[in-house]
Design an enzyme around this catalytic site. Structure first.
Site, short mmCIF file in Angstrom:
data_model
loop_
_atom_site.label_atom_id
_atom_site.label_comp_id
_atom_site.label_asym_id
_atom_site.label_seq_id
_atom_site.Cartn_x
_atom_site.Cartn_y
_atom_site.Cartn_z
N CYS A 1 45.99 14.47 8.39
CA CYS A 1 46.79 15.08 9.47
C CYS A 1 47.15 16.54 9.21
O CYS A 1 47.74 17.20 10.07
CB CYS A 1 48.05 14.27 9.74
SG CYS A 1 49.29 14.45 8.46
N HIS B 1 62.17 4.12 -7.56
CA HIS B 1 62.20 5.50 -7.05
C HIS B 1 60.82 6.14 -7.00
O HIS B 1 60.71 7.36 -6.94
CB HIS B 1 63.16 6.35 -7.91
CG HIS B 1 64.60 5.92 -7.77
ND1 HIS B 1 65.60 6.33 -8.62
CD2 HIS B 1 65.20 5.12 -6.84
CE1 HIS B 1 66.76 5.79 -8.24
NE2 HIS B 1 66.54 5.05 -7.17
P1 OAD Z 1 71.45 9.53 -15.50
O1 OAD Z 1 70.99 10.87 -15.98
O2 OAD Z 1 72.48 9.48 -14.43
O3 OAD Z 1 72.04 8.68 -16.70
C1 OAD Z 1 71.36 8.52 -17.91
C2 OAD Z 1 72.14 7.54 -18.74
O4 OAD Z 1 71.41 7.32 -19.94
C3 OAD Z 1 73.54 8.01 -19.17
O5 OAD Z 1 74.47 6.96 -18.89
C4 OAD Z 1 73.41 8.24 -20.67
O6 OAD Z 1 74.61 7.92 -21.37
C5 OAD Z 1 72.32 7.26 -21.02
N1 OAD Z 1 71.54 7.59 -22.21
C6 OAD Z 1 71.26 8.81 -22.74
N2 OAD Z 1 70.48 8.69 -23.84
C7 OAD Z 1 70.26 7.35 -24.01
C8 OAD Z 1 69.52 6.58 -24.93
N3 OAD Z 1 68.85 7.14 -25.93
N4 OAD Z 1 69.52 5.23 -24.80
C9 OAD Z 1 70.19 4.63 -23.78
N5 OAD Z 1 70.90 5.31 -22.88
C10 OAD Z 1 70.94 6.65 -22.98
O7 OAD Z 1 70.11 8.75 -15.10
P2 OAD Z 1 69.94 7.49 -14.15
O8 OAD Z 1 71.07 6.55 -14.27
O9 OAD Z 1 68.57 6.99 -14.37
O10 OAD Z 1 67.27 9.19 -8.64
O11 OAD Z 1 70.00 8.18 -12.73
C11 OAD Z 1 69.73 7.39 -11.63
C12 OAD Z 1 69.04 8.19 -10.58
O12 OAD Z 1 69.78 9.37 -10.34
C13 OAD Z 1 67.68 8.72 -10.94
O13 OAD Z 1 66.65 7.76 -10.83
C14 OAD Z 1 67.50 9.79 -9.93
C15 OAD Z 1 68.87 10.44 -9.97
O14 OAD Z 1 69.36 10.87 -8.80
C16 OAD Z 1 66.48 9.80 -7.75
O15 OAD Z 1 65.86 10.82 -8.00
C17 OAD Z 1 66.38 9.10 -6.45
#
Ligand code: OAD
Length: 257
Positions: free
Chosen positions: A160, A129
């Site tokens: 630009c 990302h």
């Molecule tokens: P999320 O905020 O959707 O999910 C975070 C995950 O981390 C959740 O499943 C939590 O349970 C878990 N979590 C929290 N604390 C934790 C810890 N200490 N150890 C392990 N896991 C933990 O974030 P992403 O899955 O990264 O994209 O979201 C994916 C994408 O959604 C992001 O990159 C962003 C967003 O839209 C863009 O901006 C394009």
């Protein structure tokens, strides 16, 4: 198989998993915002705090929001850059850097834009990302990019004249096809696939574990909350990554941790 606690209340790594990881030739890791939670960076689906509590990331991380109100979107990214600059890699990031040293073929695919894996020492990183560090021109046909943010509040492209924007992927935008291709290849060709700290709801990253599964990789999930991937994981640790990963690395590769 679920990661469990031993008689001392510590996270236990089974002998079977230790042997399996010690002999693994290729490991691919997918991380999401959860790996950086213990560094104090809010996850995407947590509510925001302070000034930004009234906004959803989904409302700010879009081209439409940037076009309508670039100062608002750039201020939000400056706030996030400030958080990241003050943060340090946690024990989960550091343990993954150790894992890279111990496995013959290692690829770390991250959805995070915070740069903490590189600061922890991991080398082979695919930033799906983008990165908060860089800016690029917002004009579709201009390739200008900068490795850092200039001082101006609303900086413009020197080539630009269009506005510069963070070099990150916004909602509704396509990923860099080359980076995505490498991530798919790394997922299809690994023996072990770790999914760490991601809710697994945002495509195309969410499909990578299933690419690995189809290619018969063993799936290991680390996340305090079960996700849709959980039922496919041979090993699942329902604990924070900053607790599980250092114990895993120290147990499997005691001489390197
Ligand atoms: P999320 O905020 O959707 O999910 C975070 C995950 O981390 C959740 O499943 C939590 O349970 C878990 N979590 C929290 N604390 C934790 C810890 N200490 N150890 C392990 N896991 C933990 O974030 P992403 O899955 O990264 O994209 O979201 C994916 C994408 O959604 C992001 O990159 C962003 C967003 O839209 C863009 O901006 C394009």
């Amino acid at each position: 198989m679920s990661g469990s606690l031993n008689a001392f209340g510590h996270i236990a790594i089974s002998d079977e998993l230790v042997t399996f990881l010690r002999t693994a030739q290729s490991v691919t890791v997918l991380t999401g915002a959860g790996i950086s939670a213990e560094s104090g960076i809010p996850t995407f689906r947590d509510s925001q705090t302070g000034l930004w509590a009234k906004y959803h990331p989904q409302e700010l991380a879009t081209l439409q929001a940037f076009t309508q109100n670039p100062d608002l979107v750039l201020d939000w990214y400056r706030w996030r850059r400030g958080l990241v600059a003050r943060a340090v890699p946690n024990s989960g990031h550091l343990a993954l850097a150790v894992m890279e040293q111990c496995v013959p073929r290692f690829t770390l695919i991250t959805q995070n834009v915070d740069g903490l894996h590189a600061r922890a020492g991991t080398k082979n990183i695919l930033e799906l990302h983008g990165s908060l560090q860089r800016m690029r021109c917002s004009a579709a046909n201009c390739k200008f990019s900068l490795p850092d943010w200039p001082e101006e509040t609303t900086p413009r492209c020197p080539q630009c004249g269009a506005l510069l924007r963070p070099d990150v992927v916004w909602f509704g935008e396509a990923l860099d096809p080359h980076v995505l291709d490498l991530a798919v290849q790394a997922s299809r060709s690994c023996q072990v696939f770790f999914s760490i700290g991601t809710s697994g709801v945002v495509e195309p990253a969410a499909s990578l574990p299933y690419e690995a599964l189809r290619a018969e990789a063993t799936i290991i999930e680390i996340n305090p909350q079960p996700t849709p991937l959980n039922i496919y994981a041979k090993y699942s640790f329902l604990y924070p990554a900053g607790q599980v990963l250092p114990i895993l690395a120290a147990t499997v590769w005691p001489d390197s941790s």
